[in-house]
Design a protein around this motif. Structure first.
Motif, PDB file in Angstrom:
ATOM      1  N   ARG A 183      23.100  25.808  33.860  1.00  0.00           N
ATOM      2  CA  ARG A 183      21.997  26.593  33.287  1.00  0.00           C
ATOM      3  C   ARG A 183      21.073  27.211  34.339  1.00  0.00           C
ATOM      4  NH1 ARG A 183      23.503  22.489  30.182  1.00  0.00           N
ATOM      5  NH2 ARG A 183      22.389  21.019  31.462  1.00  0.00           N
ATOM      6  N   SER A 221      35.426  23.168  39.587  1.00  0.00           N
ATOM      7  CA  SER A 221      34.694  22.663  38.425  1.00  0.00           C
ATOM      8  C   SER A 221      35.473  22.915  37.135  1.00  0.00           C
ATOM      9  CB  SER A 221      33.350  23.399  38.369  1.00  0.00           C
ATOM     10  OG  SER A 221      32.801  23.330  37.079  1.00  0.00           O
ATOM     11  N   SER A 222      35.266  22.024  36.172  1.00  0.00           N
ATOM     12  CA  SER A 222      35.901  22.212  34.855  1.00  0.00           C
ATOM     13  C   SER A 222      35.366  23.481  34.190  1.00  0.00           C
ATOM     14  CB  SER A 222      35.603  21.015  33.961  1.00  0.00           C
ATOM     15  OG  SER A 222      34.254  21.032  33.555  1.00  0.00           O
ATOM     16  N   TYR A 246      27.593  30.176  37.548  1.00  0.00           N
ATOM     17  CA  TYR A 246      28.070  29.002  38.281  1.00  0.00           C
ATOM     18  C   TYR A 246      29.598  28.936  38.211  1.00  0.00           C
ATOM     19  CZ  TYR A 246      29.370  24.170  39.120  1.00  0.00           C
ATOM     20  OH  TYR A 246      29.992  23.050  39.588  1.00  0.00           O
ATOM     21  N   PHE A 273      36.295  19.056  38.825  1.00  0.00           N
ATOM     22  CA  PHE A 273      35.597  17.866  38.317  1.00  0.00           C
ATOM     23  C   PHE A 273      35.108  18.119  36.896  1.00  0.00           C
ATOM     24  CE2 PHE A 273      33.869  16.932  42.887  1.00  0.00           C
ATOM     25  CZ  PHE A 273      35.111  16.421  43.251  1.00  0.00           C
ATOM     26  N   THR A 275      32.291  16.904  34.443  1.00  0.00           N
ATOM     27  CA  THR A 275      30.987  16.270  34.177  1.00  0.00           C
ATOM     28  C   THR A 275      30.900  14.838  34.750  1.00  0.00           C
ATOM     29  OG1 THR A 275      30.992  17.588  32.151  1.00  0.00           O
ATOM     30  CG2 THR A 275      29.176  16.044  32.427  1.00  0.00           C
ATOM     31  N   ARG A 282      22.854  12.948  39.582  1.00  0.00           N
ATOM     32  CA  ARG A 282      21.986  14.125  39.733  1.00  0.00           C
ATOM     33  C   ARG A 282      20.972  14.187  38.595  1.00  0.00           C
ATOM     34  NH1 ARG A 282      26.290  18.410  39.476  1.00  0.00           N
ATOM     35  NH2 ARG A 282      24.656  19.426  38.293  1.00  0.00           N
ATOM     36  N   ALA A 286      22.330  16.039  32.048  1.00  0.00           N
ATOM     37  CA  ALA A 286      21.785  15.590  30.768  1.00  0.00           C
ATOM     38  C   ALA A 286      21.656  14.056  30.678  1.00  0.00           C
ATOM     39  CB  ALA A 286      22.634  16.125  29.628  1.00  0.00           C
ATOM     40  N   PRO A 301      16.392  17.394  23.905  1.00  0.00           N
ATOM     41  CA  PRO A 301      17.115  18.440  23.182  1.00  0.00           C
ATOM     42  C   PRO A 301      18.617  18.153  23.169  1.00  0.00           C
ATOM     43  CG  PRO A 301      16.331  19.237  25.331  1.00  0.00           C
ATOM     44  CD  PRO A 301      16.049  17.786  25.280  1.00  0.00           C
ATOM     45  N   PHE A 303      22.161  19.606  22.045  1.00  0.00           N
ATOM     46  CA  PHE A 303      22.745  20.877  21.608  1.00  0.00           C
ATOM     47  C   PHE A 303      23.840  20.663  20.577  1.00  0.00           C
ATOM     48  CE2 PHE A 303      21.793  22.450  26.199  1.00  0.00           C
ATOM     49  CZ  PHE A 303      20.455  22.621  25.865  1.00  0.00           C
ATOM     50  N   ARG A 313      31.720  16.478  25.926  1.00  0.00           N
ATOM     51  CA  ARG A 313      32.135  16.575  27.330  1.00  0.00           C
ATOM     52  C   ARG A 313      33.112  15.451  27.670  1.00  0.00           C
ATOM     53  NH1 ARG A 313      30.466  20.722  26.984  1.00  0.00           N
ATOM     54  NH2 ARG A 313      29.055  21.977  28.250  1.00  0.00           N
ATOM     55  N   ASP A 388      26.412  27.210  28.872  1.00  0.00           N
ATOM     56  CA  ASP A 388      27.093  26.033  28.341  1.00  0.00           C
ATOM     57  C   ASP A 388      28.327  26.421  27.522  1.00  0.00           C
ATOM     58  OD1 ASP A 388      26.055  23.258  28.628  1.00  0.00           O
ATOM     59  OD2 ASP A 388      24.165  24.298  28.267  1.00  0.00           O
TER      60      ASP A 388
HETATM   61  O1  LIG Z   1      32.126  19.334  35.063  1.00  0.00           O
HETATM   62  C1  LIG Z   1      31.638  20.417  35.279  1.00  0.00           C
HETATM   63  O2  LIG Z   1      32.329  21.395  35.442  1.00  0.00           O
HETATM   64  C2  LIG Z   1      30.150  20.566  35.359  1.00  0.00           C
HETATM   65  O3  LIG Z   1      29.531  19.417  34.794  1.00  0.00           O
HETATM   66  C3  LIG Z   1      28.156  19.480  34.687  1.00  0.00           C
HETATM   67  O4  LIG Z   1      27.829  20.475  33.716  1.00  0.00           O
HETATM   68  P1  LIG Z   1      27.692  20.014  32.215  1.00  0.00           P
HETATM   69  O5  LIG Z   1      28.978  19.485  31.700  1.00  0.00           O
HETATM   70  O6  LIG Z   1      27.100  21.162  31.483  1.00  0.00           O
HETATM   71  O7  LIG Z   1      26.694  18.782  32.302  1.00  0.00           O
HETATM   72  P2  LIG Z   1      25.228  18.576  31.766  1.00  0.00           P
HETATM   73  O8  LIG Z   1      24.338  19.675  32.153  1.00  0.00           O
HETATM   74  O9  LIG Z   1      24.827  17.212  32.131  1.00  0.00           O
HETATM   75  O10 LIG Z   1      25.411  18.647  30.189  1.00  0.00           O
HETATM   76  C4  LIG Z   1      26.167  17.662  29.502  1.00  0.00           C
HETATM   77  C5  LIG Z   1      26.200  17.961  28.035  1.00  0.00           C
HETATM   78  O11 LIG Z   1      24.886  17.830  27.500  1.00  0.00           O
HETATM   79  C6  LIG Z   1      24.523  19.000  26.793  1.00  0.00           C
HETATM   80  N1  LIG Z   1      23.070  19.202  26.947  1.00  0.00           N
HETATM   81  C7  LIG Z   1      22.547  19.544  28.141  1.00  0.00           C
HETATM   82  C8  LIG Z   1      21.202  19.703  28.312  1.00  0.00           C
HETATM   83  C9  LIG Z   1      20.369  19.513  27.219  1.00  0.00           C
HETATM   84  O12 LIG Z   1      19.112  19.671  27.296  1.00  0.00           O
HETATM   85  N2  LIG Z   1      20.915  19.147  26.030  1.00  0.00           N
HETATM   86  C10 LIG Z   1      22.240  18.971  25.860  1.00  0.00           C
HETATM   87  O13 LIG Z   1      22.701  18.659  24.749  1.00  0.00           O
HETATM   88  C11 LIG Z   1      25.362  20.111  27.389  1.00  0.00           C
HETATM   89  O14 LIG Z   1      25.579  21.142  26.456  1.00  0.00           O
HETATM   90  C12 LIG Z   1      26.655  19.370  27.698  1.00  0.00           C
HETATM   91  O15 LIG Z   1      27.477  19.346  26.602  1.00  0.00           O
HETATM   92  C13 LIG Z   1      27.499  19.765  36.025  1.00  0.00           C
HETATM   93  O16 LIG Z   1      26.131  20.017  35.887  1.00  0.00           O
HETATM   94  C14 LIG Z   1      28.159  20.904  36.746  1.00  0.00           C
HETATM   95  O17 LIG Z   1      27.643  20.993  38.043  1.00  0.00           O
HETATM   96  C15 LIG Z   1      29.649  20.652  36.777  1.00  0.00           C
HETATM   97  O18 LIG Z   1      30.361  21.599  37.462  1.00  0.00           O
END
Ligand SMILES: O=C(O)[C@H]1O[C@H](OP(=O)(O)OP(=O)(O)OC[C@H]2O[C@@H](n3ccc(=O)[nH]c3=O)[C@H](O)[C@@H]2O)[C@H](O)[C@@H](O)[C@@H]1O
Length: 434
Positions: A183, A221-222, A246, A273, A275, A282, A286, A301, A303, A313, A388
């Motif tokens: 994001r 990244s995935s 990204y 990778f 998630t 980090r 989330a 929040p 989603f 995920r 996302d």
């Molecule tokens: O595996 C990957 O490719 C990526 O995984 C993560 O990205 P993401 O899976 O989006 O991880 P988060 O940002 O922790 O989100 C995890 C889940 O929580 C959800 N989410 C996130 C933030 C939020 O406020 N609320 C919420 O429901 C997202 O939609 C997602 O489904 C990492 O942040 C990336 O750097 C990495 O490359």
């Protein structure tokens, strides 16, 4: 010449002419003196620049920042001694690895694991403030205790990279430095270009010029699967519809890897990778800020997709990822080029490193509630259109077959370890989670 002719032909009284001629001579004298002074200054200026400029301010160095850091901390016998000691191999058949992003989440875990088994490890990290740098410093302090030195610098600093390769003939590079986060790319797009594209190219340039050329394993990244709907995601699936900048920079990285493999014979393995989570993780992810905010009593929040669609995920535990990284290093073939010239075809690989069991984000929150013994204030929101994707799910058969990769930690077990660490670090350690 033309000028002289014009003066000689000037029709005037003799006296006046005389006067004008001497005025002209004075003028000429003045202008010669002015010219002499001017050129003396230019000459002196050039001498000054030539003798007094720092050797590090060569055209290689891209920014003032890198120049400053080069002067202050790089070079000198003490620096070289630390670099050599950290990169020294201490086991039979060990490897010497330059780990970029060594103060990061995955980087610090991989560095520690390599060091534990006797490999030589040198880290590099720019300690930027994308998230709380004190967490990076704490990881650095831990690594320092196990004998891993992290050089503070940017992968865009080619003079620094060259220096490191001059000091140590690294057999491998584990490239984990990146601008992460899906994001944040809408807030700061240029930082993704700086680290994930310019930084990668700069690193590959240093690798291709090194002699011997190292073998490179790096983090993709995935997210490259973008808007794909066919699950589970396989390495053979299309990756041309990224949903975030990204993801686009990671996809670009895979194409850049192809080029350097093709032209220079660099052996390159990209790891997609899925998630990654766990202790020392980090804070922008989330599971991490959900934990912080649940404990603070703040709403979180969650989603969901259109028509109450589940967002899920394929959460992957850090120890499984570390095993995958080490297996990728151990099975990689050598680069074939030397000193910038290709000598033959080299290996080019890409693998999914996931867990193979996607979990809805709402289930993740339920697990956290149980572990923290606090009810979360859930704020269900529509999945924003800012990068996302709705779900991820890895097919890991290639990694299983060729790397012996086999994830063993489910989300509940992994989050339990994360929460134990979190409480120890932030609550008992009285540190404030930002
Ligand atoms: O595996 C990957 O490719 C990526 O995984 C993560 O990205 P993401 O899976 O989006 O991880 P988060 O940002 O922790 O989100 C995890 C889940 O929580 C959800 N989410 C996130 C933030 C939020 O406020 N609320 C919420 O429901 C997202 O939609 C997602 O489904 C990492 O942040 C990336 O750097 C990495 O490359």
């Amino acid at each position: 010449m033309l000028h002289m002719k014009h003066i000689d032909n000037t029709p005037s009284t003799p006296g006046k002419f005389k006067m004008e001629k001497s005025a002209y001579n004075r003028l000429r004298l003045h202008s010669s003196l002015a010219k002499l002074t001017f050129w003396s200054f230019v000459f002196l200026g050039l001498i000054f620049v030539f003798f007094f400029r720092s050797p590090s301010s060569s055209s290689h160095v891209p920014s003032d920042l890198s120049r400053r850091s080069l002067r202050s901390s790089y070079g000198g016998p003490n620096f070289e001694k630390r670099v050599r000691a950290s990169a020294k191999i201490r086991s039979r058949n060990g490897i010497s690895v330059l780990v970029t992003g060594a103060a990061g989440f995955v980087g610090s875990h991989v560095s520690a694991a390599l060091k534990r088994r006797g490999d030589g490890v040198l880290g590099i990290d720019n300690f930027n403030n994308y998230y709380d740098p004190s967490l990076k410093r704490a990881r650095q302090a831990l690594l320092e205790r196990s004998g891993v030195y992290i050089v503070e610098g940017d992968i865009n600093d080619s003079a620094l990279l060259k220096k490191l390769f001059d000091i140590v003939p690294f057999t491998h590079v584990m490239h984990l430095a990146a601008q992460a986060g899906v994001r944040y790319a809408m807030e700061n797009p240029s930082s993704y270009v700086h680290s994930n594209i310019a930084g990668l190219v700069n690193l590959l340039e240093a690798c291709k010029n090194a002699n011997p050329q190292p073998t490179i394993v790096w983090a993709s990244s995935s997210s490259v699967y973008g808007l794909n709907t066919k699950v589970p995601f396989s390495e053979r699936d299309r990756t041309d519809q990224p949903a975030s900048l990204y993801a686009a920079t990671k996809k670009a990285g895979e194409e850049i890897a192809h080029t350097y493999n093709h032209i220079y014979g660099l052996s390159l393995t990209g790891l997609r990778f899925f998630t990654v989570y766990g202790p020392w993780g980090r804070p922008d992810m989330a599971y991490f800020f959900f934990t912080r905010d649940i404990l603070k009593g703040k709403s979180i929040p969650i989603f969901e997709a259109a028509n109450h669609g589940t967002v899920a995920r394929d959460f992957t535990y850090i120890d499984d990822i570390v095993k995958g990284c080490l297996a990728a290093l151990d099975t990689a073939e050598k680069s074939t080029g030397s000193g910038g010239k290709k000598k033959g075809p080299a290996q080019l690989r890409v693998y999914n490193l996931g867990n193979t069991s996607p979990v809805p984000v709402s289930d993740l929150v339920s697990i956290l509630e149980k572990l923290l013994k606090v009810k979360a204030k859930r704020l269900v929101m529509k999945l924003p259109r800012n990068g996302d994707v709705q779900f991820t799910h890895a097919n890991i058969s290639s990694a299983q077959r060729e790397l012996g990769y086999k994830p063993t930690t489910d989300l509940k077990t992994g989050l339990k370890k994360f929460v134990e660490w979190y409480l120890g670090y932030y609550v008992e350690g009285k540190k404030s989670a930002q």
